[in-house]
Scaffold this motif. Structure first.
Motif, PDB file in Angstrom:
ATOM      1  N   ALA A 179      43.443  88.370  24.489  1.00 40.67           N
ATOM      2  CA  ALA A 179      44.003  87.030  23.550  1.00 40.67           C
ATOM      3  C   ALA A 179      43.233  85.908  24.002  1.00 40.67           C
ATOM      4  O   ALA A 179      42.492  85.217  23.192  1.00 40.67           O
ATOM      5  N   GLU A 180      42.982  85.655  25.180  1.00 39.09           N
ATOM      6  CA  GLU A 180      42.300  84.471  26.020  1.00 39.09           C
ATOM      7  C   GLU A 180      41.038  84.372  25.548  1.00 39.09           C
ATOM      8  O   GLU A 180      40.370  83.500  25.071  1.00 39.09           O
ATOM      9  N   ARG A 181      40.360  85.776  25.726  1.00 40.99           N
ATOM     10  CA  ARG A 181      39.057  85.678  25.006  1.00 40.99           C
ATOM     11  C   ARG A 181      38.635  85.570  23.962  1.00 40.99           C
ATOM     12  O   ARG A 181      37.773  84.686  23.380  1.00 40.99           O
ATOM     13  N   LEU A 182      39.424  86.329  22.803  1.00 38.21           N
ATOM     14  CA  LEU A 182      39.300  85.919  21.507  1.00 38.21           C
ATOM     15  C   LEU A 182      39.692  84.568  20.956  1.00 38.21           C
ATOM     16  O   LEU A 182      38.690  84.014  20.112  1.00 38.21           O
ATOM     17  N   ALA A 183      40.404  83.764  21.738  1.00 37.07           N
ATOM     18  CA  ALA A 183      40.549  82.415  21.393  1.00 37.07           C
ATOM     19  C   ALA A 183      39.502  81.554  21.733  1.00 37.07           C
ATOM     20  O   ALA A 183      39.036  80.575  21.403  1.00 37.07           O
TER      21      ALA A 183
ATOM     22  N   ASP B 281      35.979  91.583  27.436  1.00 37.85           N
ATOM     23  CA  ASP B 281      34.583  91.388  26.882  1.00 37.85           C
ATOM     24  C   ASP B 281      34.168  92.364  26.032  1.00 37.85           C
ATOM     25  O   ASP B 281      33.436  92.250  24.854  1.00 37.85           O
ATOM     26  N   ALA B 282      34.621  93.745  26.144  1.00 32.80           N
ATOM     27  CA  ALA B 282      34.184  94.670  25.366  1.00 32.80           C
ATOM     28  C   ALA B 282      34.849  94.455  23.846  1.00 32.80           C
ATOM     29  O   ALA B 282      34.198  94.677  22.599  1.00 32.80           O
ATOM     30  N   VAL B 283      36.106  94.085  23.770  1.00 32.90           N
ATOM     31  CA  VAL B 283      36.668  93.985  22.597  1.00 32.90           C
ATOM     32  C   VAL B 283      35.915  92.650  21.774  1.00 32.90           C
ATOM     33  O   VAL B 283      35.983  92.730  20.567  1.00 32.90           O
TER      34      VAL B 283
ATOM     35  N   ASN C 110      37.255 100.567  15.662  1.00 33.96           N
ATOM     36  CA  ASN C 110      36.887 101.207  16.946  1.00 33.96           C
ATOM     37  C   ASN C 110      38.043 101.129  18.074  1.00 33.96           C
ATOM     38  O   ASN C 110      38.971 100.567  17.979  1.00 33.96           O
ATOM     39  N   ALA C 111      37.655 101.899  19.188  1.00 37.39           N
ATOM     40  CA  ALA C 111      38.841 101.898  20.071  1.00 37.39           C
ATOM     41  C   ALA C 111      37.880 101.534  21.387  1.00 37.39           C
ATOM     42  O   ALA C 111      36.667 102.098  21.516  1.00 37.39           O
ATOM     43  N   VAL C 112      38.849 101.026  22.427  1.00 41.02           N
ATOM     44  CA  VAL C 112      37.929 100.563  23.801  1.00 41.02           C
ATOM     45  C   VAL C 112      38.936 101.599  24.623  1.00 41.02           C
ATOM     46  O   VAL C 112      40.343 101.699  24.570  1.00 41.02           O
ATOM     47  N   ALA C 113      38.517 102.256  25.394  1.00 43.74           N
ATOM     48  CA  ALA C 113      39.044 103.294  26.577  1.00 43.74           C
ATOM     49  C   ALA C 113      38.973 102.811  28.053  1.00 43.74           C
ATOM     50  O   ALA C 113      37.683 103.162  28.549  1.00 43.74           O
ATOM     51  N   PRO C 114      39.667 102.005  28.594  1.00 44.07           N
ATOM     52  CA  PRO C 114      39.418 101.315  29.972  1.00 44.07           C
ATOM     53  C   PRO C 114      39.874 102.544  30.736  1.00 44.07           C
ATOM     54  O   PRO C 114      40.268 103.447  30.587  1.00 44.07           O
TER      55      PRO C 114
END
Length: 246
Positions: free
Chosen positions: A23-27, A221-223, A180-184
């Protein structure tokens, strides 16, 4: 290149840990954010305040994504506060680990409700209400690829998430929406650290290819990459964000 409108991002499970980092990164990317949370209103408020402190805009909306009307209310908030949503990040999930032979039925329901049912309801809402040329990112786990013992039910729910992601990418493609999916994997998150000692975490870090754990900001970052306008030709993929573990 497709240019997205400066519409909101909806992030579920955004009250703490990876969800808060996303949320913070997208903001910081310039998007207003709908901070979805299930139970932790106080922690969701922390996410909203953190975004406001660097000049971003955010609003918190409570509700379990497995419930029938929560996804709709998240989109309602995006419409009312920010003029609509162009990004959905379906991050909410529950981790209850244990061998299949002794796994509890109630735990099974909790895990599948949060990850599989919750993601399904978010995808269904996005299909109806996300802006054209929007971006959807779901959240899986690298361990789906490694079939880790003691994680069978959790990984089955995440495998369902990956399958729905691939199918939704094809179904929403005519509207220019990517899914897409991210898979941590091996990330220093609250969920991963739960029940592990500092010594156990250090040993896990030493065993990783880069001899460290990933950081939640690296998942964010990936998102950010997958939700950027320049990511218009990436869809139907599972991106394993794990430092080369698998």
């Amino acid at each position: 290149m497709t240019t997205l409108l400066p519409d909101a991002a909806i992030v579920t499970g955004a009250s703490r840990s990876i969800g808060r980092a996303i949320a913070e990164r997208l903001a910081r990317d310039g998007r207003p954010v709908v901070v979805g949370y299930a139970h932790r209103a106080d922690e969701a408020a922390v996410t909203v305040r953190a975004i406001a402190e660097f000049g971003g805009r955010a609003v918190a909306v409570g509700g379990d994504v497995a419930d029938g009307d929560t996804a709709a209310r998240l989109f309602d908030a995006a419409d009312a506060e920010f003029g609509g949503a162009a990004v959905l990040v379906a991050n909410a999930g529950v981790s209850v680990l244990g061998p299949i032979a002794t796994y509890d039925d109630d735990a099974y329901d909790r895990v599948f409700d949060a990850s599989a049912r919750g993601t399904f309801r978010c995808l269904r809402a996005a299909a109806a209400r996300l802006a054209d040329h929007g971006r959807v990112v779901t959240v899986s786990s690298t361990a789906v690829a490694t079939a880790t013992p003691g994680m069978g039910v959790y990984l089955a729910a995440k495998a369902a998430v990956e399958t729905m992601t691939r199918v939704a990418a094809k179904e929403l493609a005519p509207r220019g929406i990517t899914v897409n999916a991210v898979a941590p994997g091996l990330v220093r998150s609250e969920m991963f650290a739960d029940g592990k000692t500092a010594e156990e975490l250090a040993a896990i870090a030493r065993s990783a290819p880069r001899t460290r754990l990933g950081e939640i900001t690296e998942i964010a970052d990936a998102v950010s990459l997958l939700t950027a306008p320049d990511a218009s030709w990436i869809s139907g993929q599972v991106i394993r964000v794990n430092g080369g573990v698998a």
